[in-house]
Design a protein around this motif. Structure first.
Motif, PDB file in Angstrom:
ATOM      1  N   ALA A 211       0.832  -1.205   0.000  1.00 18.49           N
ATOM      2  CA  ALA A 211       0.000   0.000   0.000  1.00 18.49           C
ATOM      3  C   ALA A 211       0.869   1.259   0.000  1.00 18.49           C
ATOM      4  N   SER A 212       1.937   1.247   0.786  1.00 19.61           N
ATOM      5  CA  SER A 212       2.836   2.404   0.852  1.00 19.61           C
ATOM      6  C   SER A 212       3.538   2.624  -0.482  1.00 19.61           C
TER       7      SER A 212
ATOM      8  N   LEU B 185       1.664   6.953  -6.771  1.00 20.32           N
ATOM      9  CA  LEU B 185       0.562   7.816  -7.178  1.00 20.32           C
ATOM     10  C   LEU B 185       0.837   9.278  -6.853  1.00 20.32           C
ATOM     11  N   ARG B 186       1.600   9.544  -5.802  1.00 21.91           N
ATOM     12  CA  ARG B 186       1.876  10.932  -5.417  1.00 21.91           C
ATOM     13  C   ARG B 186       2.857  11.622  -6.358  1.00 21.91           C
ATOM     14  N   THR B 187       3.515  10.855  -7.203  1.00 22.81           N
ATOM     15  CA  THR B 187       4.384  11.473  -8.209  1.00 22.81           C
ATOM     16  C   THR B 187       3.589  11.972  -9.406  1.00 22.81           C
ATOM     17  N   LEU B 188       2.273  11.658  -9.454  1.00 16.75           N
ATOM     18  CA  LEU B 188       1.429  12.001 -10.592  1.00 16.75           C
ATOM     19  C   LEU B 188       0.317  12.946 -10.153  1.00 16.75           C
ATOM     20  N   SER B 189      -0.345  13.548 -11.131  1.00 15.51           N
ATOM     21  CA  SER B 189      -1.474  14.423 -10.837  1.00 15.51           C
ATOM     22  C   SER B 189      -2.460  14.372 -11.997  1.00 15.51           C
TER      23      SER B 189
ATOM     24  N   SER C  59      -5.830   9.991  -0.442  1.00 12.11           N
ATOM     25  CA  SER C  59      -5.693   9.841   1.010  1.00 12.11           C
ATOM     26  C   SER C  59      -4.341   9.254   1.368  1.00 12.11           C
ATOM     27  N   GLU C  60      -4.023   9.312   2.643  1.00  9.93           N
ATOM     28  CA  GLU C  60      -2.915   8.527   3.170  1.00  9.93           C
ATOM     29  C   GLU C  60      -3.366   7.064   3.258  1.00  9.93           C
TER      30      GLU C  60
ATOM     31  N   LEU D 241      -7.731   5.856  -0.842  1.00 11.57           N
ATOM     32  CA  LEU D 241      -8.959   6.412  -1.395  1.00 11.57           C
ATOM     33  C   LEU D 241      -8.607   7.635  -2.236  1.00 11.57           C
ATOM     34  N   LEU D 242      -9.179   7.699  -3.424  1.00 12.16           N
ATOM     35  CA  LEU D 242      -8.983   8.843  -4.305  1.00 12.16           C
ATOM     36  C   LEU D 242     -10.334   9.491  -4.573  1.00 12.16           C
TER      37      LEU D 242
END
Length: 332
Positions: A183-184, A190-194, A252-253, A264-265
């Motif tokens: 999960a981490s 995912l946080r490298t993308l937008s 979400s975290e 969750l997105l």
């Protein structure tokens, strides 16, 4: 564990497929160590070399044996429960489950209404071939028949449903996995993308890794109200927090959701209709939808209880390893 009775039985679909390939062509003799196998035991050909069932079974059992055994166990347990309750599941029950599943996918935005081929592609993506889809629908029909009489809906619940249905809703996607480190890792990627890149990658990662039934449709959940008590509190609270932030899609975290680790997105908000129907006009539709949701929750609880109370043990050592590995993953 509750969601695992909807997990893939791709193992069985593979066996059906490769058995068909073996029947389509005669297996030639080959110096592979398997040329002496009975022709009926041949399940595949590799460059004309026959492959025996015994050559692939151990790997298949390690890969998905525990999940398959759990579904088979649930089928047996439901058959006993149906006999005790004097309930018979007919073809009409199965057809209703197929229709309900299709409507759920339409509501979640996975397919358009009437999109039969798109619906087939969703099933194919999750390994739902003719055999497994039939078993899934019959299992759902059995669970629904067993819980139906116990589902009651009050007037207060109907009025709350009216408010939730015609108020603001949030469009979300979900990934659940058994391992926190996985999960981490997905979270970091995912946080490298937008924007659209994040949405597209979330869709792919959900299909590849998520254990939630929504994995087949990119993790999409039905638009939810953050006041809906039928939605797990962990989801509602995070959806409310994320929906208040700017520039969706927001992520979400990693958090715990039942016995899984989740991401969750939030894609955005769905505005209420400008002229919603009156409560009386909407009553019949609300009653049907609320009953469907409450039945679904009761079905999940019944499946979990039956499996939790059953004495499931492996005789085959390879299957035993698969069960132990699944139990270890659940405890993480």
């Amino acid at each position: 564990m509750v969601a695992r009775w909807l997990v893939l039985l791709g193992l069985l679909s593979v066996c059906v497929l490769i058995s068909g390939c073996a029947r389509a062509r005669a297996a030639p003799a080959a110096a592979s160590g398997q040329s002496g196998s009975d022709a009926t035991d041949v399940v595949a050909l590799v460059s004309g070399v026959p492959v025996a069932r015994s050559a692939i079974e151990p790997g298949l059992i390690e890969l998905g044996g525990a999940a398959v055994l759990e579904e088979v166990a649930l089928d047996l347990l439901l058959a006993d429960a149906l006999r005790e309750a004097a309930i018979v599941i007919g073809e009409e029950d199965v057809r209703r489950e197929r229709t309900d599943l299709a409507r759920s996918l339409v509501r979640a935005g996975a397919v358009e209404a009437g999109g039969a081929r798109a619906l087939e592609r969703v099933f194919e993506r999750r390994g739902l071939g003719p055999h497994r889809l039939e078993r899934l629908l019959r299992r759902n029909a059995a669970l629904r028949a067993l819980v139906r009489e116990g589902v009651e809906i009050s007037e207060d619940e109907l009025r709350l449903s009216y408010t939730l249905t015609h108020g603001e809703r949030v469009r979300t996607r979900l990934i659940t996995v058994e391992d926190r480190s996985l999960a981490s890792r997905l979270d970091r990627e995912l946080r490298t993308l937008s924007g659209a890149d994040r949405l597209g990658r979330f869709d792919a990662l959900a299909g590849e890794h998520s254990t939630h039934p929504s994995a087949a449709i990119g993790g999409r959940l039905e638009p939810m109200s953050t006041d809906d008590p039928g939605v797990p509190a962990a989801l509602r609270s995070r959806a409310a927090q994320l929906a208040g932030r700017a520039a969706p899609p927001t992520l979400s975290e990693v958090f715990r959701l039942d016995d899984r680790y989740a991401l969750l997105l939030v894609e955005g908000r769905t505005e209420p209709a400008s002229a919603p129907p009156s409560f009386d006009a909407a009553r019949a539709g609300l009653l049907e939808e609320l009953r469907r949701r409450k039945e679904r929750l009761a079905m999940d609880r019944l499946a979990a209880r039956l499996l939790g109370e059953a004495d499931i043990r492996a005789v085959d050592p390879t299957l035993g390893w698969s069960l132990d590995a699944l139990d270890a993953a659940q405890r993480r």
